[in-house]
Write an enzyme that holds these catalytic residues in place. Sequence first.
Site: not given
Length: 292
Positions: A43, A116, A153
């Site tokens: 990431e 995200k 993540c």
Amino acid sequence: MSTVTVAAVQMACGPDSQANVAKAEGFVREAAGRGAQIILLPELFETPYFCKDQKKELFRLAHPASAHPAVKRLQGLAAELGVVLPVSFFERANAAHYNAVAVVDSDGKRLGVYRKSHIPDSPGYHEKFYFNPGDTGFRAWPTRFGRVGVGICWDQWFPEAARAMVLKGAEILFYPTAIGSEPQDANLDSRAHWQRVMQGHAGANMVPLVAANRIGREQGESCAITFYGSSFIAGPTGEIVAEAGRTEECVLTATFDLDEIREARAAWGVFRDRRPDLYGALTTADGETETG
């Protein structure tokens, strides 16, 4: 294509963005040389993990997906090597900013962008200062080497995200990651918990899963984080088939037969026996399926 080789790159990220991208390119070339066809980088690998601090000048790191220099460079690399690259980057979209992944197919074309969905905010991980909540939803991207699902993540802690991607047809799940120590508690080490949660995603959905983390100690103004590496590849029953240590830069690879896994997934009946009509509580914050 039934058989696919995937790779996870584990690397340290320094203050020189161009050096980080060059290092990432070197690892992609190494992975491709070992037969990898879908290669995952960590990431926000282009820079140190900047969310340790809240600094308005760091918004300068963001660029539109179509003009992001690291994304464009890796699009060219994907086309050169004939590999698929989910590329993590800081996206600017007009007045909005996202923690995003550009899914690049083996011809270098961007299939699209995932933003995200789950944005953390805790000591050392102040992502809500920088990123809007993602608005793309979860996708299964049809690449040359199979349909892939990509989370980022903090997304990896949510089983709903993994299930949604597989319901949409994802055959492999990919999670670029930046996770390590917790500045508020030096005794808290989430490494084993982190791995087990994602092994559960792989096993519950009967798909391989790839997680790529960074390594090294990164000092910010307010705190420091030591990223614990431990990148891994899990098989379709949740078993770890390749795993890195906490401190070394490396490339992990594993090969899977997607046709064989698809048949096993169908025969096991997990998706056949689902009861979506009973899962209404999952669409609420408090578990209540009725309001009022």
